[in-house]
Motif scaffolding. Sequence first.
Motif, PDB file in Angstrom:
ATOM      1  N   UNK A  73       0.597  -1.137   0.124  1.00  0.00           N
ATOM      2  CA  UNK A  73      -0.087  -0.055  -0.078  1.00  0.00           C
ATOM      3  C   UNK A  73       0.940   1.190   0.154  1.00  0.00           C
ATOM      4  N   UNK A  74       1.994   1.326   0.860  1.00  0.00           N
ATOM      5  CA  UNK A  74       2.654   2.507   0.755  1.00  0.00           C
ATOM      6  C   UNK A  74       3.343   2.850  -0.732  1.00  0.00           C
ATOM      7  N   UNK A  75       3.963   1.764  -1.510  1.00  0.00           N
ATOM      8  CA  UNK A  75       4.369   1.911  -2.366  1.00  0.00           C
ATOM      9  C   UNK A  75       3.270   2.385  -3.483  1.00  0.00           C
ATOM     10  N   UNK A  76       2.098   1.698  -3.539  1.00  0.00           N
ATOM     11  CA  UNK A  76       1.075   2.123  -4.501  1.00  0.00           C
ATOM     12  C   UNK A  76       0.668   3.520  -4.336  1.00  0.00           C
ATOM     13  N   UNK A  77       0.696   4.058  -2.853  1.00  0.00           N
ATOM     14  CA  UNK A  77       0.230   5.356  -2.771  1.00  0.00           C
ATOM     15  C   UNK A  77       1.069   6.362  -3.048  1.00  0.00           C
TER      16      UNK A  77
END
Length: 292
Positions: free
Chosen positions: A258-262
Motif C-alpha cells: 500500500x505505501x508503494x502504491x500510494x
Amino acid sequence: MSRVGALVRVALAYVIAVVVGLAWLLWGPDTGQLWLNGLIADLIATVVVFVFSRIYQNSSFYDPYWSVIPPLLAFYWWFRSDEPSNSARWWLLMAVMLVWAVRLTANWVSTFPGMHHEDWRYPMVRERAGRFAFAADLFGIHVFPTLQVFAGMIPVYVVATRAGEPFGVLDVVAFVIGAGAVTLEAVADLQMHRFAATKSPGQVMDRGVWAWSRHPNYFGECGVWLSFGLFGLAAAPGSWWVLAGVVTMVAMFVGVSIPMMEQRSLQRRPAYRDVVQRVSAFVPLPPRPRAL
C-alpha cells in the motif's frame, strides 16, 4: 510478440514448473513430512518460473504463481494424507480456494497486455539492489512471495491432513468471510476495469467499493487468507499459529504494498491527495466528507 504468444509462453512456463515439481514429489527423496515435501516442490517450481523470468527479462512471469499453485498444493496434501479429510470443512475451504484461484488467475490473464509489460515494482526492486539485482529478483520477487503464500497455506495443510474437530460455527464464519472476500475482490476489480476504460487523464477512482477503501482488493485478498486461517483454527482449536500466514499477508499489504502504491499514485495523480484525506486506506469505512 503478440499478447496470445506471451500468454502461451507463460502457460508453458507453469506447465513445466508443475511437472518438475511433481517429478520431485514422485521420484525425489521423501522427507517423511508431507508439508516439507510440498515446500520443496513449491520452491523447485518457483526456480523454474524464475528461469523463464530471466530468459524473457520479465519477472511478471511470477505474477500468476500466487493463485495457480495453492490449489495444487492443497490437493497434493489431501491426496497423500494417511487420513484425508472428507468433512464439510474441507470441501467448503476448497470451494473458497478454487473460486478465488480461478477468478484471480482469470483477472491476471485478462489484464496482461503482453511480454512488453512488467509490474512497475519489479524494476524498482532490482534497481535499488544495485549489483545484487539478480539475488533481489530471485529471492525478493520470486522466493519470498512463495514462502509467504506457503505460510498462508499452513491452515489448509491442517484441514487437509486431519479430521480435526466436528464441523461448527467457526467453519460457517470462515466460509462466510471467504465468500465475502472473494466477492469484494471481484467487485473491486470489475469496478476498476470499468473506470480504467473510461477515465480522463489524472482522474482518480473513488466510486463504488473504492469510495470506502483505497485498496478494497487488498482487503479482500487478506480476507481470503483469514478465511483459510479460521478453517484451520476450527480443525485445530487453540492452534493460533495457523493464523501466522494471514498476519504476514496483512503486514505485507499494509506495510509494503500500500505505501508503494500510494506514493506512486500521489506522484502521478495530484487529485489522489483528496482521496487519501477522505477514504480509508485499507479497511472499508464510510468516507469522510470533502473538505470545503
